[in-house]
Each structure stands twice: as structure tokens, then as C-alpha cells.
Write a protein that holds these residues in place. Structure first.
Motif, PDB file in Angstrom:
ATOM      1  N   GLU A 197     -24.596 -11.495 -17.215  1.00  0.00           N
ATOM      2  CA  GLU A 197     -24.999 -11.710 -18.606  1.00  0.00           C
ATOM      3  C   GLU A 197     -24.816 -10.432 -19.421  1.00  0.00           C
ATOM      4  O   GLU A 197     -24.362 -10.482 -20.574  1.00  0.00           O
ATOM      5  CB  GLU A 197     -26.457 -12.185 -18.673  1.00  0.00           C
ATOM      6  N   GLU A 198     -25.174  -9.303 -18.836  1.00  0.00           N
ATOM      7  CA  GLU A 198     -24.983  -8.039 -19.546  1.00  0.00           C
ATOM      8  C   GLU A 198     -23.503  -7.741 -19.738  1.00  0.00           C
ATOM      9  O   GLU A 198     -23.076  -7.283 -20.800  1.00  0.00           O
ATOM     10  CB  GLU A 198     -25.652  -6.891 -18.781  1.00  0.00           C
ATOM     11  N   LEU A 199     -22.705  -7.991 -18.701  1.00  0.00           N
ATOM     12  CA  LEU A 199     -21.266  -7.789 -18.827  1.00  0.00           C
ATOM     13  C   LEU A 199     -20.694  -8.643 -19.946  1.00  0.00           C
ATOM     14  O   LEU A 199     -19.848  -8.188 -20.730  1.00  0.00           O
ATOM     15  CB  LEU A 199     -20.563  -8.140 -17.522  1.00  0.00           C
ATOM     16  N   ALA A 200     -21.157  -9.893 -20.027  1.00  0.00           N
ATOM     17  CA  ALA A 200     -20.655 -10.782 -21.074  1.00  0.00           C
ATOM     18  C   ALA A 200     -20.957 -10.211 -22.454  1.00  0.00           C
ATOM     19  O   ALA A 200     -20.126 -10.284 -23.369  1.00  0.00           O
ATOM     20  CB  ALA A 200     -21.280 -12.173 -20.925  1.00  0.00           C
ATOM     21  N   GLU A 208     -19.578 -21.616 -17.822  1.00  0.00           N
ATOM     22  CA  GLU A 208     -20.726 -20.790 -17.449  1.00  0.00           C
ATOM     23  C   GLU A 208     -20.646 -19.423 -18.107  1.00  0.00           C
ATOM     24  O   GLU A 208     -21.657 -18.890 -18.586  1.00  0.00           O
ATOM     25  CB  GLU A 208     -20.768 -20.663 -15.919  1.00  0.00           C
ATOM     26  N   PHE A 209     -19.446 -18.827 -18.147  1.00  0.00           N
ATOM     27  CA  PHE A 209     -19.331 -17.490 -18.710  1.00  0.00           C
ATOM     28  C   PHE A 209     -19.474 -17.521 -20.232  1.00  0.00           C
ATOM     29  O   PHE A 209     -20.054 -16.603 -20.830  1.00  0.00           O
ATOM     30  CB  PHE A 209     -18.009 -16.835 -18.311  1.00  0.00           C
ATOM     31  N   GLU A 210     -18.976 -18.560 -20.865  1.00  0.00           N
ATOM     32  CA  GLU A 210     -19.177 -18.690 -22.317  1.00  0.00           C
ATOM     33  C   GLU A 210     -20.660 -18.816 -22.631  1.00  0.00           C
ATOM     34  O   GLU A 210     -21.149 -18.246 -23.622  1.00  0.00           O
ATOM     35  CB  GLU A 210     -18.396 -19.890 -22.841  1.00  0.00           C
ATOM     36  N   ALA A 211     -21.385 -19.562 -21.803  1.00  0.00           N
ATOM     37  CA  ALA A 211     -22.833 -19.686 -22.006  1.00  0.00           C
ATOM     38  C   ALA A 211     -23.527 -18.351 -21.765  1.00  0.00           C
ATOM     39  O   ALA A 211     -24.458 -17.976 -22.502  1.00  0.00           O
ATOM     40  CB  ALA A 211     -23.394 -20.755 -21.076  1.00  0.00           C
ATOM     41  N   GLU A 220      -7.410 -24.080 -17.185  1.00  0.00           N
ATOM     42  CA  GLU A 220      -7.121 -23.703 -15.806  1.00  0.00           C
ATOM     43  C   GLU A 220      -8.264 -22.844 -15.271  1.00  0.00           C
ATOM     44  O   GLU A 220      -8.095 -21.665 -14.942  1.00  0.00           O
ATOM     45  CB  GLU A 220      -5.764 -22.994 -15.733  1.00  0.00           C
ATOM     46  N   ASP A 221      -9.431 -23.479 -15.166  1.00  0.00           N
ATOM     47  CA  ASP A 221     -10.624 -22.755 -14.733  1.00  0.00           C
ATOM     48  C   ASP A 221     -10.753 -22.835 -13.213  1.00  0.00           C
ATOM     49  O   ASP A 221      -9.855 -23.304 -12.511  1.00  0.00           O
ATOM     50  CB  ASP A 221     -11.869 -23.276 -15.452  1.00  0.00           C
TER      51      ASP A 221
END
Length: 458
Positions: free
Chosen positions: A345-348, A233-236, A440-441
Motif C-alpha cells: 500500500e505504501e509502495l502504491a 488489487e493494486f489499483e485499489a 493481461e493481468d
């Protein structure tokens, strides 16, 4: 599979674009509940004049929640008091900031009783119950006293302090004794587990055999289960339009400079003062590099009613102002210090733009910012993670640039190392880090703990 009943201090109904103030634990639990189904129970964050056990139900983004309001006195004694003026500083090795008040502990026990009374009717016979964090250590014992026979697990998201520190707490034996009402107790790292086992063997006459810990005729399983993030999810999120816009804003504001970022809740355990002083030392020791870096520190405030946190904010305001006043130029500000949160999303996008992430807590149970930063990187040109050896994440993320946050010189040297690191080495380190973050997610963490809980003897 049995339903999962998650119980934690606060409950956040997930919404698109949730603020960074929500925190890593909330995001992790939402991911776990989406995968397993069930209910998330806890305090609403709201107050009531008189506690009556009214339950507020909601559903958002596939997560069902049930919350209760607490009285002002409950919040003062349980949350602002015993949880955050006693247990939090003590568990983070800050005995100098720890306050010991009987009223605090009375409120802590009272609110745990209220949690137990209210959640009991919501739990069905086959459910697995998973209690989280230092706010609710006695809850399992209180549920047992009310007749609950379900398997109950507890996970501590903070460090567990060494025995000599823990014994400064007047009720230390009572607190540890209550953990033996659970079937499984989880910690992030071997260090935290070792400290717990040492207390049991040295103070309770208990025994340890692998992950089996026994004392006073009771036996539990105590395991290491380092929490992860929802990596996919975070990579997306890092590839989203919102992330791309935030990344471009960062690039434009940097005007060609190397970007460094820190993202932390405003808390003394995060080492923000020491981080600022490390950057100060870097600027003082390397005058040729002044004007070539830009450091953004995002630090949304928390626990603003606790005096210690007001003092932290004032101190950082003064320190960042002093550093900027000493080194800034007409077209360059060394530190941009922001007291607000940002959507994920902004943090990413901010993470992806940063050449360096400074994740340098003085003591941290895990630290999910380190993992989010790695997940957000461009595989072809990744940034460098500078990570405190005192973060729980350091046990898994050995390929980061590890640093002692108490040493301004080491911090300055780590910044120099990260700035000079060749692209090939950055890619090699990042690849090793992202492999671990993907493997290890949060789902791995959830399976590890819940499989152990399901296997525990009734």
C-alpha cells in the motif's frame, strides 16, 4: 477443475502489509492460488541440522502452504551457489560473474531430489503441478523418475540466454534435456523462447513446429506467457489510506519538485549503477534543472551472503554519495537511496506521487514494477514510465519511454522527455499501458498457462 500444486524455491504465507521484499513472483502466485485452490510447496527459508523431510504446513489469506527446511550445506551449494552464482548471472548475460563449481551443481541436484521426495506424497492423481524458475529446472525429470504421471508445467521467470552463452555451462545439455520431462514450458517473451528453440535445434538436433518442440524422441509445448499483476488489487491499494499517507509524505518531502522513483531488489541485473550514472549525466547536462527534481531509489538488499551483492551495495553507496556531494544544496539532495522494503500500500502511494518511474534493468525476464507503477497512477494526471528495452515488459509496454540503460546520454534524454511531456500525451500513453496491464493481468497469465497444461497430451 483440478487442484493446482505450485512448487517454487521459496514460499511466502501472505499477510496484510507484506513487505516489498516479497517480490513480484510471490504476489503473483498467491493470486493464482486464491483463484484456483491447491497448495504451494517449497523451502521455508530456515535451516536444519540434518534434513529429515519434515513438512511445515500453514494457511494464510486463502493460500495453503507446505515447506521444508534445508541444511546449511544445501543452502550454500544449491541456493547461494548453483542457483545464484551460476545460473542467475549466466541467464542474465553476465558470464563474467558466473562461477562454475562442481560442488554447486551437486548441491543443486541434491536439493531438487529432496524436493521431489518430499512433494510426491502431497500430489493427488488429478492435480496439475506447476514448477517455477531456475532453482528447480531438473525437478520435473526427478518427479517423472519417481513415477509421477500428472501433467507438469515449468515456467522460467528469468531470461533464457543465447546458445553461445548457455554452452559456457559445463552441464548445459543435461540442464536443457531435463526440461523435456515437462508437458509445457513457459517463457515471458518471444526473445527468451527463440533462444530456447535455437538451442534445441542447433545443439540437440531437435525440431520446432509452432509451439511444439521435439528432441530425443520427446515432445513438449513451449509457449510465451508474459506474467501480469493483480491489477484490480493494486489499483485499489493505490486508493487506500496507507497509500494516500505515503503519497502525501512524498509530496511534502519533494517541496514542489518533480519526483522520480526507482524500486528494485539490490541486484546487478537491475542496472542501478547505470541508472545513477544516467541521472548524474542529466544533472551535469542540465544545470538549470538542478534542484527541480528529486530521485528516490528504493533497493532492499537480497542474497547478502553472496560477495557480488556486497560489492554492489558498497558501489552504490559510494556513487550516490559522490553525486549528492557534487550537486546537493542546503535545501536539496539529488538522490535519496533507501535500502529497505515497503508494504504494497505504501509502495502504491509512492508510485502515485512520482512523476517518473525509472525501470531500467540491464536484463530482466519481465519486471512487474513497471506494471505496478502504471496501475497506481491517477488517471487524470498520470506519471511517465521510463522503461529499459532489455526488460521483458518492454515487449508489452511499447507506449513507455523506452531507453537503452547502458547509455547515460539516453537515460538523461529520457528524463528530459518525461519531465517535459504534456499532460495530454501522458494520459494517452498511460491509457494504452493500463489497458494492457488490466487485460493481461495475473489471472490471464495463469489461465493461459494452465489451459495449455490441461490440454497437453498425457
Amino acid at each position: 477443475m483440478s487442484r493446482l500444486i505450485v512448487i517454487s524455491n521459496r514460499v511466502a504465507v501472505p499477510k496484510k502489509g507484506a513487505s516489498a521484499n516479497q517480490g513480484g513472483l510471490a504476489v503473483a502466485l498467491q493470486s493464482a492460488l486464491r483463484e484456483h485452490g491447491g497448495l504451494w510447496f517449497g523451502w521455508s527459508g530456515e535451516t536444519c541440522e540434518t534434513f529429515d523431510g519434515t513438512i511445515h504446513r500453514a494457511e494464510g489469506d486463502g493460500v495453503n502452504t507446505a515447506t521444508i527446511d534445508l541444511e546449511e550445506q544445501d543452502i550454500d551449494e544449491y541456493y547461494n551457489g548453483f542457483a545464484n552464482r551460476t545460473l542467475w548471472p549466466l541467464f542474465h548475460y553476465r558470464i563474467d560473474l558466473t562461477e562454475f563449481e562442481r560442488d554447486f551443481e551437486g548441491g543443486y541436484q541434491r536439493v531438487n531430489d529432496r524436493f521431489a521426495d518430499t512433494v510426491m506424497p502431497l500430489v493427488e492423481e488429478p492435480d496439475l503441478v506447476w514448477v517455477h524458475d531456475y532453482h528447480l529446472i531438473p525437478l520435473g525429470q526427478k518427479l517423472r523418475r519417481r513415477g509421477m504421471r500428472n501433467r507438469i508445467g515449468f515456467f522460467l521467470h528469468t531470461p533464457w540466454p543465447p546458445t553461445r552463452l548457455l554452452t559456457a555451462l559445463p552441464s548445459h545439455r543435461k540442464l536443457v534435456d531435463s526440461l523435456f520431462a515437462y508437458d509445457v514450458v513457459g517463457f515471458h517473451t518471444e526473445d527468451w523462447l527463440d533462444s530456447f528453440q535455437h538451442y534445441v535445434t542447433s545443439m540437440m538436433g531437435g525440431t520446432v513446429d509452432g509451439d511444439i518442440v521435439s528432441a530425443g524422441g520427446r515432445t513438449i509445448r513451449a509457449i510465451v506467457a508474459p506474467i501480469g499483476i493483480d491489477t484490480a488489487e493494486f489499483e485499489a491499494a493505490a486508493r487506500s489510506d496507507e497509500a494516500n499517507f505515503a503519497r502525501d509524505r512524498m509530496y511534502m518531502s519533494a517541496t514542489g519538485r518533480s519526483l522520480m522513483v526507482g524500486v528494485d531488489r539490490l541486484d546487478y541485473s537491475k542496472g542501478l549503477r547505470e541508472r545513477f550514472l544516467g541521472y548524474d549525466r542529466f544533472l551535469a547536462s542540465h544545470p538549470d534543472r538542478r534542484g527541480l527534481t528529486s530521485f528516490l531509489q528504493i533497493a532492499p538488499p537480497s542474497r547478502e551472503k553472496v560477495d557480488t551483492y556486497q560489492e554492489i551495495r558498497a558501489d552504490l553507496d559510494a556513487l550516490s554519495g559522490r553525486i549528492n556531494g557534487e550537486y546537493a544544496d542546503i535545501d536539496w539532495t539529488p538522490i535519496r537511496y533507501v535500502n529497505r522494503g515497503y508494504p504494497r500500500e505504501e509502495l502504491a502511494g509512492i508510485y502515485r506521487a512520482a512523476h517518473i518511474a525509472l525501470v531500467t534493468p540491464l536484463r530482466d525476464g519481465m519486471n512487474l514494477v513497471a506494471k505496478e507503477y502504471v496501475a497506481a497512477q491517477d488517471p487524470n494526471d498520470p506519471g511517465v514510465l521510463v522503461l529499459s528495452v532489455f526488460a521483458g515488459a518492454a515487449a508489452q509496454m511499447r507506449e513507455a519511454v523506452l531507453v537503452n540503460p547502458y547509455s547515460a546520454e539516453e537515460m538523461a534524454d529520457a528524463i528530459v522527455t518525461a519531465l517535459a511531456m504534456p499532460r495530454e500525451e501522458r494520459i494517452r500513453r498511460w491509457q494504452a499501458l493500463i489497458d494492457g496491464v488490466r487485460r493481461e493481468d495475473v489471472f490471464w497469465w495463469c489461465r493461459l498457462f494452465l489451459d495449455t497444461l490441461e490440454d497437453a497430451s498425457e
